[in-house]
Write a protein that holds these residues in place. Structure first.
Motif, PDB file in Angstrom:
ATOM      1  N   ASN A 204       5.511   3.533   1.908  1.00  0.00           N
ATOM      2  CA  ASN A 204       5.210   2.195   1.408  1.00  0.00           C
ATOM      3  C   ASN A 204       4.948   1.299   2.607  1.00  0.00           C
ATOM      4  O   ASN A 204       5.806   1.170   3.479  1.00  0.00           O
ATOM      5  CB  ASN A 204       6.402   1.644   0.625  1.00  0.00           C
ATOM      6  N   HIS A 205       3.777   0.691   2.651  1.00  0.00           N
ATOM      7  CA  HIS A 205       3.401  -0.200   3.745  1.00  0.00           C
ATOM      8  C   HIS A 205       3.250  -1.607   3.183  1.00  0.00           C
ATOM      9  O   HIS A 205       2.654  -1.792   2.128  1.00  0.00           O
ATOM     10  CB  HIS A 205       2.072   0.231   4.370  1.00  0.00           C
ATOM     11  N   LEU A 206       3.774  -2.573   3.906  1.00  0.00           N
ATOM     12  CA  LEU A 206       3.693  -3.964   3.468  1.00  0.00           C
ATOM     13  C   LEU A 206       3.066  -4.798   4.566  1.00  0.00           C
ATOM     14  O   LEU A 206       3.384  -4.629   5.742  1.00  0.00           O
ATOM     15  CB  LEU A 206       5.093  -4.511   3.167  1.00  0.00           C
TER      16      LEU A 206
ATOM     17  N   THR B 272       0.854  -1.187   0.000  1.00  0.00           N
ATOM     18  CA  THR B 272       0.000   0.000   0.000  1.00  0.00           C
ATOM     19  C   THR B 272       0.887   1.233   0.000  1.00  0.00           C
ATOM     20  O   THR B 272       1.840   1.319   0.777  1.00  0.00           O
ATOM     21  CB  THR B 272      -0.933   0.022   1.233  1.00  0.00           C
ATOM     22  N   LEU B 273       0.585   2.163  -0.896  1.00  0.00           N
ATOM     23  CA  LEU B 273       1.320   3.421  -1.001  1.00  0.00           C
ATOM     24  C   LEU B 273       0.429   4.555  -0.494  1.00  0.00           C
ATOM     25  O   LEU B 273      -0.724   4.659  -0.913  1.00  0.00           O
ATOM     26  CB  LEU B 273       1.694   3.720  -2.450  1.00  0.00           C
ATOM     27  N   THR B 274       0.981   5.368   0.378  1.00  0.00           N
ATOM     28  CA  THR B 274       0.282   6.573   0.829  1.00  0.00           C
ATOM     29  C   THR B 274       1.031   7.766   0.264  1.00  0.00           C
ATOM     30  O   THR B 274       2.193   7.992   0.621  1.00  0.00           O
ATOM     31  CB  THR B 274       0.211   6.647   2.362  1.00  0.00           C
TER      32      THR B 274
ATOM     33  N   GLY C 294       4.555  -8.221   8.160  1.00  0.00           N
ATOM     34  CA  GLY C 294       5.662  -7.898   9.049  1.00  0.00           C
ATOM     35  C   GLY C 294       6.910  -7.384   8.368  1.00  0.00           C
ATOM     36  O   GLY C 294       7.951  -7.259   9.006  1.00  0.00           O
ATOM     37  N   ILE C 295       6.854  -7.099   7.073  1.00  0.00           N
ATOM     38  CA  ILE C 295       8.023  -6.556   6.374  1.00  0.00           C
ATOM     39  C   ILE C 295       8.001  -5.040   6.536  1.00  0.00           C
ATOM     40  O   ILE C 295       7.009  -4.410   6.194  1.00  0.00           O
ATOM     41  CB  ILE C 295       7.985  -6.911   4.884  1.00  0.00           C
ATOM     42  N   PRO C 296       9.071  -4.465   7.048  1.00  0.00           N
ATOM     43  CA  PRO C 296       9.082  -3.007   7.195  1.00  0.00           C
ATOM     44  C   PRO C 296       8.966  -2.314   5.840  1.00  0.00           C
ATOM     45  O   PRO C 296       9.533  -2.762   4.851  1.00  0.00           O
ATOM     46  CB  PRO C 296      10.451  -2.718   7.825  1.00  0.00           C
ATOM     47  N   GLY C 297       8.219  -1.239   5.809  1.00  0.00           N
ATOM     48  CA  GLY C 297       8.071  -0.450   4.595  1.00  0.00           C
ATOM     49  C   GLY C 297       9.165   0.593   4.492  1.00  0.00           C
ATOM     50  O   GLY C 297      10.046   0.684   5.343  1.00  0.00           O
ATOM     51  N   THR C 298       9.113   1.354   3.432  1.00  0.00           N
ATOM     52  CA  THR C 298      10.108   2.406   3.213  1.00  0.00           C
ATOM     53  C   THR C 298       9.391   3.732   3.013  1.00  0.00           C
ATOM     54  O   THR C 298       8.193   3.778   2.755  1.00  0.00           O
ATOM     55  CB  THR C 298      10.967   2.103   1.970  1.00  0.00           C
ATOM     56  N   GLN C 299      10.165   4.793   3.129  1.00  0.00           N
ATOM     57  CA  GLN C 299       9.662   6.128   2.850  1.00  0.00           C
ATOM     58  C   GLN C 299      10.452   6.695   1.684  1.00  0.00           C
ATOM     59  O   GLN C 299      11.668   6.553   1.633  1.00  0.00           O
ATOM     60  CB  GLN C 299       9.829   7.044   4.059  1.00  0.00           C
ATOM     61  N   GLU C 300       9.735   7.306   0.757  1.00  0.00           N
ATOM     62  CA  GLU C 300      10.366   7.956  -0.381  1.00  0.00           C
ATOM     63  C   GLU C 300      10.026   9.435  -0.311  1.00  0.00           C
ATOM     64  O   GLU C 300       8.865   9.797  -0.162  1.00  0.00           O
ATOM     65  CB  GLU C 300       9.838   7.395  -1.704  1.00  0.00           C
TER      66      GLU C 300
END
Length: 190
Positions: free
Chosen positions: A70-72, A51-53, A75-81
Motif C-alpha cells: 500500500n503506497h500513500l 495505490t495498491l501493488t 509522506g504517509i508511510p504505507g503498509t505491506q500485507e
C-alpha cells in the motif's frame, strides 16, 4: 482505467488506485474514526492517493497468496500485507491500525451462501465462476483494547460500463456501529 479481461480473481497482479469519485469516502472516513485513526491521518488519507501493488501467486505447496504493498502520497508511510488464501486466522500489526487478526479465503465458484445481500454484490460472471475472495480483519482486542470487525469481499464488477476491481466492506465498530461501503479501484497496469 478499466480492467482488461485478463485480470480476474484468479490473476489480480497489477497496480490499482482508489477511485475517490466512485467510492464513498465519507463512509470510509467514518470507519477510520471507529478504528481510532486520528484526525491528521484521516485527512491525509482523504487528500492523498492510495495505490495498491498486488503480487498474486501460488507457492510451491499450492497455497495462493496476495502480497499487497500500500503506497500513500503525502509522506504517509504505507503498509505491506501478506495474505495467504487458506482460511487460517493470523496476527499482524501496522502503524495505522495496530494489532489485528485476519484471514483470507477463496469462496467456491458461485458460492454466495451466508453472505449478506450487500456482500453478494453485482459481480461479473467470471468472478462468480472463479470464486470471490473473502477476508475478515478485526482488531486484536486483547492487545489493542478496542473491538472492530471488517468483512471484505473482493471481486470484479462492471461499473459505468467498465470492469473494476472492487471491495465490498461490512464494518462493525466497538459500540455496534454498522457501516457498509464499496471501494472502487482504477487499474494502473502491470
Amino acid at each position: 482505467m478499466a480492467l482488461p479481461s485478463s485480470i480476474t480473481t484468479k490473476n489480480l497482479s497489477g497496480r490499482f488506485t482508489l477511485n475517490k469519485t466512485l467510492s464513498d469516502t465519507n463512509a470510509f472516513d467514518a470507519i477510520l474514526i471507529h478504528e481510532s485513526i486520528g484526525w491528521i491521518k484521516r485527512k491525509a488519507f482523504a487528500i492523498g492517493t492510495v495505490t495498491l501493488t498486488f503480487k498474486h501467486y501460488t507457492d510451491k505447496d499450492g497455497v495462493e497468496h496476495f502480497d499487497i504493498d500500500n503506497h500513500l502520497t503525502g509522506g504517509i508511510p504505507g503498509t505491506q500485507e501478506r495474505r495467504p488464501v487458506d482460511s487460517v486466522e493470523r496476527e499482524r500489526s501496522d502503524m495505522h491500525f495496530g494489532p489485528q487478526l485476519f484471514y483470507t479465503k477463496r469462496r467456491a465458484p458461485n458460492d454466495v451462501e451466508g453472505l449478506s445481500e450487500f456482500l453478494k454484490g453485482n459481480w461479473t460472471e467470471d468472478t462468480l465462476e472463479n470464486g470471490l475472495l473473502e477476508t475478515d480483519v478485526k482488531s486484536d482486542t486483547a492487545k489493542s483494547r478496542t473491538s472492530w470487525l471488517e468483512r471484505h469481499v473482493w471481486g470484479i464488477e462492471e461499473v459505468q460500463g467498465e470492469r473494476r476491481f472492487t471491495r465490498h466492506i461490512e464494518f462493525e465498530g466497538p459500540k455496534g456501529q454498522r457501516l457498509d461501503t464499496i471501494m472502487y479501484f482504477d487499474y494502473l497496469g502491470a
